[in-house]
Design an enzyme around this catalytic site. Structure first.
Site, PDB file in Angstrom:
ATOM      1  N   ASN A   1       4.213  53.621 -36.929  1.00  0.00           N
ATOM      2  CA  ASN A   1       3.756  54.979 -36.602  1.00  0.00           C
ATOM      3  C   ASN A   1       3.478  55.726 -37.916  1.00  0.00           C
ATOM      4  OD1 ASN A   1       3.937  57.838 -36.191  1.00  0.00           O
ATOM      5  ND2 ASN A   1       4.798  57.467 -34.169  1.00  0.00           N
TER       6      ASN A   1
ATOM      7  N   ARG B   1      -0.189  70.492 -46.878  1.00  0.00           N
ATOM      8  CA  ARG B   1      -1.046  71.014 -47.934  1.00  0.00           C
ATOM      9  C   ARG B   1      -2.415  71.450 -47.416  1.00  0.00           C
ATOM     10  NH1 ARG B   1      -1.181  70.837 -53.615  1.00  0.00           N
ATOM     11  NH2 ARG B   1       0.720  71.910 -54.136  1.00  0.00           N
TER      12      ARG B   1
ATOM     13  N   ARG C   1      -0.636  65.132 -30.786  1.00  0.00           N
ATOM     14  CA  ARG C   1       0.057  66.222 -30.088  1.00  0.00           C
ATOM     15  C   ARG C   1      -0.917  67.318 -29.684  1.00  0.00           C
ATOM     16  NH1 ARG C   1       5.818  66.676 -30.901  1.00  0.00           N
ATOM     17  NH2 ARG C   1       5.438  68.803 -30.181  1.00  0.00           N
TER      18      ARG C   1
ATOM     19  N   HIS D   1       0.238  67.031 -36.747  1.00  0.00           N
ATOM     20  CA  HIS D   1       0.045  66.005 -37.785  1.00  0.00           C
ATOM     21  C   HIS D   1      -1.248  65.220 -37.567  1.00  0.00           C
ATOM     22  CE1 HIS D   1       2.325  63.856 -34.742  1.00  0.00           C
ATOM     23  NE2 HIS D   1       3.502  64.277 -35.150  1.00  0.00           N
TER      24      HIS D   1
ATOM     25  N   THR E   1      10.764  66.491 -33.358  1.00  0.00           N
ATOM     26  CA  THR E   1      10.209  65.193 -32.975  1.00  0.00           C
ATOM     27  C   THR E   1      10.442  65.025 -31.474  1.00  0.00           C
ATOM     28  OG1 THR E   1      10.279  62.802 -33.400  1.00  0.00           O
ATOM     29  CG2 THR E   1      12.364  63.993 -33.546  1.00  0.00           C
TER      30      THR E   1
ATOM     31  N   GLY F   1      14.006  56.616 -34.081  1.00  0.00           N
ATOM     32  CA  GLY F   1      15.205  56.676 -34.918  1.00  0.00           C
ATOM     33  C   GLY F   1      15.634  55.336 -35.488  1.00  0.00           C
TER      34      GLY F   1
ATOM     35  N   HIS G   1       9.297  57.132 -38.982  1.00  0.00           N
ATOM     36  CA  HIS G   1       9.889  57.966 -40.019  1.00  0.00           C
ATOM     37  C   HIS G   1      10.577  57.164 -41.119  1.00  0.00           C
ATOM     38  CE1 HIS G   1      12.897  60.763 -41.749  1.00  0.00           C
ATOM     39  NE2 HIS G   1      11.840  61.541 -41.770  1.00  0.00           N
TER      40      HIS G   1
HETATM   41  N1  PXP Z   1       8.351  55.979 -30.102  1.00  0.00           N
HETATM   42  C1  PXP Z   1       7.973  57.192 -29.646  1.00  0.00           C
HETATM   43  C2  PXP Z   1       7.555  57.316 -28.225  1.00  0.00           C
HETATM   44  C3  PXP Z   1       7.963  58.309 -30.495  1.00  0.00           C
HETATM   45  O1  PXP Z   1       7.595  59.509 -30.013  1.00  0.00           O
HETATM   46  C4  PXP Z   1       8.340  58.138 -31.836  1.00  0.00           C
HETATM   47  C5  PXP Z   1       8.327  59.316 -32.762  1.00  0.00           C
HETATM   48  O2  PXP Z   1       7.044  59.814 -32.894  1.00  0.00           O
HETATM   49  C6  PXP Z   1       8.686  56.859 -32.276  1.00  0.00           C
HETATM   50  C7  PXP Z   1       8.713  55.803 -31.382  1.00  0.00           C
HETATM   51  C8  PXP Z   1       9.026  56.579 -33.704  1.00  0.00           C
HETATM   52  O3  PXP Z   1      10.202  57.216 -34.039  1.00  0.00           O
HETATM   53  P1  PXP Z   1      10.642  57.272 -35.560  1.00  0.00           P
HETATM   54  O4  PXP Z   1       9.631  58.092 -36.291  1.00  0.00           O
HETATM   55  O5  PXP Z   1      11.990  57.916 -35.507  1.00  0.00           O
HETATM   56  O6  PXP Z   1      10.669  55.860 -36.066  1.00  0.00           O
END
Ligand code: PXP
Length: 242
Positions: free
Chosen positions: A6, A17, A44, A49, A99, A192, A214
């Site tokens: 992601n 910025r 979104r 973003h 998030t 997470g 993330h």
């Molecule tokens: N899966 C879904 C459905 C999400 O919304 C997100 C966060 O955007 C993630 C996975 C990835 O989560 P993370 O950024 O904590 O790895």
């Protein structure tokens, strides 16, 4: 097991910025070189973003499948139908959240909207997934709505204090995976997940896709900063030499 990366938070830095770098589309190319099996972006409603332009360019340039996360909302569904990404994952969206918090509500009136969205997406030839909590009732209701897959929310596992709490959350994920497979659904997982906690989830054999953002973007900043500074310093010093 497929690893989808992601790249939303590459765009978060860009939007902070209001400029054109770092570009999540370029990050996606590099993620693919690193072995990503697919690229995930969350478009979104508030466009905080990822922008429409990012999705359009990704769909034209990515070599791997695109998993587009979106909320059940008319305008965004229209876009998904016209773009036809490989996969759409329906997620809940709240305006003030940092998030995605918690899985989709798949009961009551919300279920009707999800079913309609799934029908529209399937008619457009798009594979579908629902981002849901690892609970028996939720998995059963999700299966009734007819998606191709569910993505199990791993946030509670990730936030567990460790030891027996993490083991209990892992067991919830395993049980939800077994039930979903039994009900004919493909199983994905995410949210997470980090370098420290991913192994136990990756070891769930029936789970076929992980979505991680993330932690990978965070690590990329750290492992990349030394080279980035060296390149800038070379340019600065070269300019002084003439
Ligand atoms: N899966 C879904 C459905 C999400 O919304 C997100 C966060 O955007 C993630 C996975 C990835 O989560 P993370 O950024 O904590 O790895």
């Amino acid at each position: 097991m497929r690893l989808y990366i992601n790249v939303d938070h590459v765009a978060t830095v860009r939007e902070a910025r209001g400029t054109d770098e770092p570009d999540p589309v370029r990050a996606a190319v590099l993620a693919e070189l690193g072995g990503a099996d697919g690229i995930t972006v969350h478009l979104r409603g508030d466009r905080r973003h990822i922008q429409d332009r990012d999705v359009e360019l990704l769909l034209r340039t990515a070599r791997t499948p695109i998993n587009l996360e979106l909320a059940v909302s008319e305008g965004i569904l229209d876009l998904a139908e016209s773009w036809r990404p490989h996969q759409v994952t329906l997620v809940p969206e709240k305006r003030r959240e940092v998030t995605t918090e918690g899985g989709l509500d798949v009961s009551g009136p919300a279920a009707g909207g999800i079913r309609e969205a799934l029908d529209r997406l399937h008619a457009a030839g798009i594979r579908t997934s629902l981002f849901v909590d690892p609970e028996e009732e939720v998995v059963r209701r999700s299966a009734d709505l007819g998606p191709s897959a569910i993505e199990l929310h791993t946030g509670e596992y990730a936030n567990a204090a460790g030891g027996s709490e993490a083991a209990a959350q892992l067991e919830r994920l395993r049980e939800a995976t077994d039930l979903a497979k039994h009900l004919g659904l493909a199983v994905h997982a995410g949210h997470g997940l980090t370098y420290e906690n991913v192994a136990a989830v990756a070891a769930i054999q029936e789970c076929e896709e992980l979505n991680i953002g993330h932690s990978v973007v965070s690590r990329a900043v750290l492992v990349g900063i030394e080279r980035a500074v060296r390149e800038m310093k070379e340019r600065v010093l070269r300019a002084r030499i003439g």
